[in-house]
Write a protein that holds these residues in place. Structure first.
Motif, short mmCIF file in Angstrom:
data_model
loop_
_atom_site.label_atom_id
_atom_site.label_comp_id
_atom_site.label_asym_id
_atom_site.label_seq_id
_atom_site.Cartn_x
_atom_site.Cartn_y
_atom_site.Cartn_z
N LEU A 60 -3.07 6.48 -7.44
CA LEU A 60 -1.66 6.36 -7.81
C LEU A 60 -1.52 6.05 -9.29
CD1 LEU A 60 -0.43 4.26 -4.75
CD2 LEU A 60 -0.62 6.74 -4.98
N PRO A 61 -0.36 6.32 -9.88
CA PRO A 61 -0.17 6.03 -11.31
C PRO A 61 -0.27 4.53 -11.60
CG PRO A 61 1.92 6.60 -10.26
CD PRO A 61 0.85 6.90 -9.27
N GLU A 62 -0.65 4.22 -12.82
CA GLU A 62 -0.83 2.81 -13.19
C GLU A 62 0.47 2.03 -13.10
OE1 GLU A 62 -2.36 0.15 -17.03
OE2 GLU A 62 -2.77 2.31 -16.95
N ARG A 63 1.58 2.69 -13.44
CA ARG A 63 2.89 2.04 -13.39
C ARG A 63 3.82 2.88 -12.53
NH1 ARG A 63 2.38 -2.95 -14.90
NH2 ARG A 63 4.59 -3.08 -15.45
N ALA A 64 4.73 2.22 -11.81
CA ALA A 64 5.73 2.92 -11.01
C ALA A 64 6.98 2.07 -10.96
CB ALA A 64 5.21 3.18 -9.59
N HIS A 65 8.12 2.73 -10.98
CA HIS A 65 9.39 2.03 -10.93
C HIS A 65 9.81 1.71 -9.50
CE1 HIS A 65 13.52 0.94 -12.05
NE2 HIS A 65 13.93 1.70 -11.06
N ALA A 66 9.49 2.62 -8.58
CA ALA A 66 9.94 2.44 -7.20
C ALA A 66 8.99 3.13 -6.23
CB ALA A 66 11.36 3.00 -7.03
N ILE A 67 8.97 2.60 -5.00
CA ILE A 67 8.20 3.21 -3.90
C ILE A 67 9.15 3.38 -2.73
CG2 ILE A 67 6.40 2.85 -2.18
CD1 ILE A 67 6.10 1.29 -5.63
N VAL A 68 9.13 4.56 -2.12
CA VAL A 68 9.87 4.82 -0.89
C VAL A 68 8.83 5.15 0.17
CG1 VAL A 68 11.62 6.20 0.26
CG2 VAL A 68 11.86 5.70 -2.18
N HIS A 69 8.65 4.24 1.09
CA HIS A 69 7.58 4.37 2.09
C HIS A 69 8.15 4.91 3.39
CE1 HIS A 69 3.97 3.87 4.22
NE2 HIS A 69 4.09 2.62 4.61
N LEU A 70 8.00 6.23 3.58
CA LEU A 70 8.51 6.91 4.76
C LEU A 70 7.42 7.30 5.75
CD1 LEU A 70 10.97 9.43 3.01
CD2 LEU A 70 11.50 7.13 3.86
N ALA A 71 6.17 7.33 5.29
CA ALA A 71 5.08 7.82 6.13
C ALA A 71 4.89 6.96 7.37
CB ALA A 71 3.78 7.85 5.32
N GLN A 72 4.60 7.61 8.47
CA GLN A 72 4.24 6.90 9.69
C GLN A 72 3.31 7.79 10.50
OE1 GLN A 72 7.90 6.17 11.83
NE2 GLN A 72 7.86 8.16 12.81
N SER A 73 2.56 7.18 11.39
CA SER A 73 1.59 7.93 12.17
C SER A 73 2.28 8.92 13.10
CB SER A 73 0.71 6.98 12.98
OG SER A 73 -0.14 7.71 13.84
N ALA A 74 1.72 10.12 13.16
CA ALA A 74 2.24 11.13 14.10
C ALA A 74 1.78 10.85 15.52
CB ALA A 74 1.77 12.52 13.67
N HIS A 75 0.91 9.86 15.69
CA HIS A 75 0.33 9.59 17.01
C HIS A 75 0.92 8.33 17.65
CE1 HIS A 75 -2.48 12.78 16.12
NE2 HIS A 75 -2.80 12.17 14.98
N PHE A 76 2.18 8.03 17.31
CA PHE A 76 2.79 6.80 17.83
C PHE A 76 2.96 6.82 19.34
CE2 PHE A 76 6.19 9.71 16.67
CZ PHE A 76 7.07 9.63 17.74
N ARG A 77 2.90 8.02 19.95
CA ARG A 77 2.98 8.09 21.41
C ARG A 77 1.61 7.94 22.07
NH1 ARG A 77 6.60 12.53 20.05
NH2 ARG A 77 8.77 11.99 20.45
N ASP A 78 0.54 8.00 21.26
CA ASP A 78 -0.82 8.01 21.81
C ASP A 78 -1.47 6.63 21.78
OD1 ASP A 78 -0.45 10.77 22.04
OD2 ASP A 78 -1.31 11.14 20.06
N THR A 94 1.15 -0.06 4.69
CA THR A 94 2.34 -0.74 4.14
C THR A 94 1.91 -1.93 3.30
OG1 THR A 94 3.69 -0.05 6.02
CG2 THR A 94 4.51 -1.89 4.70
N ALA A 95 0.95 -2.71 3.80
CA ALA A 95 0.45 -3.86 3.05
C ALA A 95 -0.19 -3.41 1.74
CB ALA A 95 -0.56 -4.63 3.89
N ARG A 96 -0.96 -2.33 1.79
CA ARG A 96 -1.63 -1.85 0.57
C ARG A 96 -0.62 -1.32 -0.44
NH1 ARG A 96 -7.35 0.97 1.08
NH2 ARG A 96 -7.63 -1.13 1.87
N LEU A 97 0.40 -0.63 0.03
CA LEU A 97 1.43 -0.12 -0.88
C LEU A 97 2.23 -1.24 -1.52
CD1 LEU A 97 2.66 2.95 1.15
CD2 LEU A 97 1.79 3.04 -1.19
N LEU A 98 2.50 -2.29 -0.76
CA LEU A 98 3.21 -3.44 -1.32
C LEU A 98 2.37 -4.11 -2.41
CD1 LEU A 98 4.66 -4.87 1.98
CD2 LEU A 98 6.04 -4.21 0.01
#
Length: 289
Positions: A60-78, A94-98
């Motif tokens: 990831l870039p060294e600096r960022a103004h904002a993060i939008v975390h939309l990703a989720q597992s496609a296997h939530f039913r499994d 999520t913890a790592r992105l924070l």
């Protein structure tokens, strides 16, 4: 003036792709995806990152103004077969992105949660409504509540926005999701199961309105929780009848035991602070068809 950098995870998904395209003109958009797209959006810097593995934030870039975390597992039913994979994607990443957001000097972090954490009820849920007890949440919704707790703990370091989505729909959506599944059932003449006379009530949101609401969080001056839902409340029967009128087939219903529990999000805060949704199901479902 140089563009500010925003990182959008899940940028190949229904909402992520719409949002990345919306932001690309005014932001330096980094789209994190599981696989690089065959039809990339111009102006988006894609990076393939597998959140189910022990990925390195060094991509990831060294600096960022904002993060939008939309990703989720496609296997939530499994679950429980793929529970650890769901954990890695929905919680550990999520913890790592924070942690990355804090180190990169981010000012805002928006997190995609779910309106499902309220359960069902006869009244529209507000952001301060009680959520389901932990022992009945289930693994997927439990992962969303866990993510909310992690995100909220960073509110002293940056503005954090928790977005509880209610039935997003639109073109390119996975056909296993609610509204595409209803469209396919009605078109094929398969019966739709409803409880009571009309089934539960809901207020689904078209992906265009959802993306505009998420984009507005990047200007927010306060940390907050928002319900993200559509402008019209309608029953499952009415929704299927709307679909039927668009596909030229009569909807077929079968009665299921029990009483319906509505899943409706109160969007007063969304309307006031983010975006007023305008696309009603009668128009938006055409995209799915």
């Amino acid at each position: 003036m140089a563009k500010k950098t925003v990182i959008v995870t899940g940028a190949n998904g229904l909402l992520g792709r719409q949002l990345a395209g919306l932001l690309a003109e005014t932001w330096d958009v980094w789209g994190l995806v599981h696989r690089l797209p065959s039809d990339p959006i111009p102006g988006v810097n894609y990076r393939a990152v597998d959140f189910s593995q022990d990925w390195d934030a060094g991509v990831l870039p060294e600096r960022a103004h904002a993060i939008v975390h939309l990703a989720q597992s496609a296997h939530f039913r499994d679950v429980p077969a793929r529970a650890l994979e769901v954990f890695q994607v929905n919680i550990a990443s999520t913890a790592r992105l924070l942690d990355y957001a804090w180190r990169a000097g981010a000012e805002r972090f928006a997190y995609a949660s779910s309106g499902g954490i309220y359960g069902g009820g006869s009244q529209a849920f507000r952001e301060n409504s009680p959520i389901i007890q932990p022992d009945t949440l289930g693994y997927y919704l439990g992962s969303k509540v866990s993510g909310e707790a992690l995100v909220s703990s960073y509110a002293k370091f940056m503005r954090v926005m928790i977005l509880r989505f209610f039935f997003i729909y639109g073109s390119r959506q996975n056909r296993t999701m609610l509204i595409p599944r209803l469209v396919d059932n009605v078109r094929a003449g398969r019966p739709v199961s409803i409880q009571g006379e009309d089934g539960l009530r809901l207020n689904p949101i078209h992906v265009t309105d959802a993306a505009l609401a998420v984009a507005a969080t990047l200007q927010s001056e306060n940390s907050a929780i928002y319900n993200i839902a559509g402008p019209e409340i309608l029953s499952l029967r009415a929704l299927c009848d709307e679909i039927a009128s668009l596909v030229g087939r009569e909807a077929v219903f079968e009665t299921a035991p029990g009483q319906p529990c509505d899943v409706v999000g109160d969007i007063a805060l969304m309307r006031t602070h983010l975006h007023v949704p305008t696309i009603r199901p009668g128009a938006g479902i055409k995209d799915v068809i």
